[in-house]
Design a protein around this motif. Sequence first.
Motif, PDB file in Angstrom:
ATOM      1  N   ARG A   1       1.591   0.289   4.551  1.00  0.00           N
ATOM      2  CA  ARG A   1       0.946  -0.603   5.507  1.00  0.00           C
ATOM      3  C   ARG A   1       1.946  -1.670   5.904  1.00  0.00           C
TER       4      ARG A   1
ATOM      5  N   GLY B   1       0.787  -1.228   0.000  1.00  0.00           N
ATOM      6  CA  GLY B   1       0.000   0.000   0.000  1.00  0.00           C
ATOM      7  C   GLY B   1       0.814   1.270   0.000  1.00  0.00           C
TER       8      GLY B   1
ATOM      9  N   ASN C   1      -5.311  -1.653  11.414  1.00  0.00           N
ATOM     10  CA  ASN C   1      -5.279  -1.994   9.997  1.00  0.00           C
ATOM     11  C   ASN C   1      -5.540  -0.744   9.157  1.00  0.00           C
TER      12      ASN C   1
ATOM     13  N   SER D   1      -0.643  -4.604  10.157  1.00  0.00           N
ATOM     14  CA  SER D   1      -1.007  -3.724   9.036  1.00  0.00           C
ATOM     15  C   SER D   1      -1.127  -2.267   9.462  1.00  0.00           C
TER      16      SER D   1
ATOM     17  N   TYR E   1      -6.369   7.773   4.570  1.00  0.00           N
ATOM     18  CA  TYR E   1      -6.411   6.315   4.627  1.00  0.00           C
ATOM     19  C   TYR E   1      -7.762   5.828   5.138  1.00  0.00           C
TER      20      TYR E   1
ATOM     21  N   SER F   1     -12.990   4.301   0.650  1.00  0.00           N
ATOM     22  CA  SER F   1     -11.836   3.611   0.062  1.00  0.00           C
ATOM     23  C   SER F   1     -11.366   4.348  -1.188  1.00  0.00           C
TER      24      SER F   1
ATOM     25  N   GLN G   1      -5.615   0.925   5.306  1.00  0.00           N
ATOM     26  CA  GLN G   1      -5.726   0.580   3.892  1.00  0.00           C
ATOM     27  C   GLN G   1      -5.880   1.838   3.037  1.00  0.00           C
ATOM     28  N   HIS G   2      -5.684   1.671   1.731  1.00  0.00           N
ATOM     29  CA  HIS G   2      -5.935   2.736   0.737  1.00  0.00           C
ATOM     30  C   HIS G   2      -5.189   4.029   1.074  1.00  0.00           C
TER      31      HIS G   2
END
Length: 195
Positions: free
Chosen positions: A88, A71, A120, A94, A139, A174, A122-123
């Motif tokens: 990440r 990521g 965690n 993560s 994120y 996202s 992501q994105h």
Amino acid sequence: SSITFGTPVVFNNTGAASVISTTYDPVANKLVIAYQDGGNSYYGTVVVGTVSGDSITFGTPEVFNNTGSAGYSSIYDPASSKAVIAYRDTGNSSAGTLIAGAVSGNSITFGAPVVFNIGNTQHISTTYDPVANKVVITYTDYGNSQYGTAIVGTVSGNAITFRSPEVFNSSITSLFLTAYDLVANKVVIVYQDRG
């Protein structure tokens, strides 16, 4: 209205290079490419490139994360003269992590990684605010209902400090793209609202 390319050059020959992100260091006049090295335990790896005419030469790849990472989003911080990589850390729950490095010749020297979100993450997407001299990271926070979240970081030397994170979309969010508008002096976030 046309573009002419030189010959493609391989920058990683150990296996699949994926999750690629790149930025440009205008002081060193170098490309900084961050990627997940599938041929080396999916470690986070960086290689520095030099463009001359239609050709590109690369230094030796350097691992910046040896627990597994993905990521990536990379930018250049002109206030600190550092290449900054957000990622990440798959070997650390993560967690969202940021690391800054100084380019010298065909190599890069990193400071210690700093976690900006312990859950965690992501994105990840990044941009730089040249008025405030700050790094802005957006994120998806899986530890907070997958809300769209932003955090502001300051790079000083090899150290990175953060303000408190702020939710900008209180639903499942996202696929961010983050940019800085030099005319309006605003950070602009494009995202998918899945709520």
